[in-house]
Scaffold this motif. Structure first.
Motif, PDB file in Angstrom:
ATOM      1  N   CYS A  20       0.840  -1.198   0.000  1.00  0.00           N
ATOM      2  CA  CYS A  20       0.000   0.000   0.000  1.00  0.00           C
ATOM      3  C   CYS A  20       0.875   1.247   0.000  1.00  0.00           C
ATOM      4  CB  CYS A  20      -0.906   0.020   1.237  1.00  0.00           C
ATOM      5  SG  CYS A  20      -2.056  -1.362   1.362  1.00  0.00           S
ATOM      6  N   ASP A  27       0.099   5.801   0.621  1.00  0.00           N
ATOM      7  CA  ASP A  27      -0.766   6.652   1.443  1.00  0.00           C
ATOM      8  C   ASP A  27      -2.199   6.701   0.933  1.00  0.00           C
ATOM      9  OD1 ASP A  27       1.345   7.221   3.075  1.00  0.00           O
ATOM     10  OD2 ASP A  27       1.852   9.129   2.095  1.00  0.00           O
ATOM     11  N   GLN A  55      -9.465   4.235   7.276  1.00  0.00           N
ATOM     12  CA  GLN A  55      -8.980   2.864   7.422  1.00  0.00           C
ATOM     13  C   GLN A  55      -8.416   2.617   8.809  1.00  0.00           C
ATOM     14  OE1 GLN A  55      -5.820   1.250   7.570  1.00  0.00           O
ATOM     15  NE2 GLN A  55      -6.180  -0.695   6.543  1.00  0.00           N
ATOM     16  N   ASN A  56      -8.720   1.444   9.324  1.00  0.00           N
ATOM     17  CA  ASN A  56      -8.222   1.045  10.640  1.00  0.00           C
ATOM     18  C   ASN A  56      -7.076   0.056  10.419  1.00  0.00           C
ATOM     19  OD1 ASN A  56      -7.826  -0.085  13.200  1.00  0.00           O
ATOM     20  ND2 ASN A  56     -10.003  -0.094  13.691  1.00  0.00           N
ATOM     21  N   SER A  77      -4.695   2.763   9.980  1.00  0.00           N
ATOM     22  CA  SER A  77      -3.910   3.883   9.441  1.00  0.00           C
ATOM     23  C   SER A  77      -4.675   5.198   9.453  1.00  0.00           C
ATOM     24  CB  SER A  77      -3.464   3.563   8.004  1.00  0.00           C
ATOM     25  OG  SER A  77      -4.569   3.576   7.123  1.00  0.00           O
ATOM     26  N   ARG A  95      -6.337   6.354   6.927  1.00  0.00           N
ATOM     27  CA  ARG A  95      -6.355   6.943   5.586  1.00  0.00           C
ATOM     28  C   ARG A  95      -7.718   6.790   4.922  1.00  0.00           C
ATOM     29  NH1 ARG A  95      -2.459   2.233   3.988  1.00  0.00           N
ATOM     30  NH2 ARG A  95      -3.940   0.554   3.556  1.00  0.00           N
TER      31      ARG A  95
END
Length: 236
Positions: free
Chosen positions: A160, A162, A186-187, A189, A191
């Motif tokens: 991945c 960012d 997102q869990n 991060s 993002r």
């Protein structure tokens, strides 16, 4: 791994149990998330690890009023067993709400779960065989891995940036049963995936995956009731 870690305790329990345990029990370790939440019960602890909302945001009065109204207007129906899929009016409401967001869903396709973790467990139960591949982001939600683990998948972690999973990386997961992604906040991060990346992933997965599994967490407060909607969309 410490002598008192969750994994150590689970392994010791399995090894010393007087019962003939299923092999999958060795993969069902205590929840790391649960261990984190235990720490939050200590006085003076403010945890940023467990994804806990601020108690100041809880709609206490709205929930109290909604509960009182339900117990006043339909007490027997509220306290009685209901269909496993969930009560019909709620499923109809969820379907209509999703339709307003551009997802044509019929109430018969809606299943009310006790939180997202039950939904993840059901996905694993119906889609994963021992040794079958599943694709996830790097990093991904720990609770999802825990829900999938008893069904013994082979987890493929996609590179991945960012903006989320790299579309060109889906080739390493060819034949996987599904790709599990969290496009919004997102869990762990935090993002959010851009519209362009979402479209690129959708195009790439048509050639590599059988299914895409997108978790849409939409916690809303309407008449004091929190709705968690999850969509499982088949590849076309």
């Amino acid at each position: 791994m410490t002598a008192n870690s969750p994994l150590t305790r689970a392994t010791a329990t399995t090894a010393t149990s007087p019962w003939a345990l299923a092999r999958r029990a060795e993969r069902m370790n205590p929840s790391v998330i649960g261990e984190i939440l235990k720490i939050t019960e200590r006085p003076g602890i403010i945890s940023l690890a467990g994804g806990l909302p601020s108690p100041d945001s809880f709609p206490v009065e709205a929930m109290r009023e909604a509960t009182a109204r339900v117990l006043r207007d339909a007490p027997r129906e509220a306290l009685q067993y209901a269909a496993s899929e969930g009560i019909a009016p709620l499923r109809e409401w969820v379907a209509a709400h999703l339709a307003e967001q551009g997802m044509p869903v019929d109430a018969s396709q809606v299943l009310i779960t006790t939180g997202s973790q039950q939904g993840l467990d059901l996905v694993g139960k119906v889609l994963i065989d021992a040794g079958s591949g599943i694709a996830v982001e790097a990093p991904t939600y720990l609770g999802a891995l825990q829900a999938f683990a008893p069904y013994e998948p082979e987890v493929v972690t996609l590179p991945c940036d960012d903006d989320g999973p790299l579309p060109e990386s889906l080739g390493i997961a060819k034949g996987a049963r599904f790709l599990y992604v969290l496009p919004n906040f997102q869990n762990p991060s935090g993002r959010c995936m851009s519209e362009a990346r979402r479209a690129a992933l959708a195009d790439a997965r048509r050639n590599t995956l059988r299914l895409s599994f997108v978790t849409v967490a939409a916690a809303e407060i309407e008449c004091g009731v929190a709705i968690l909607a999850q969509a499982l969309r088949a590849a076309t």
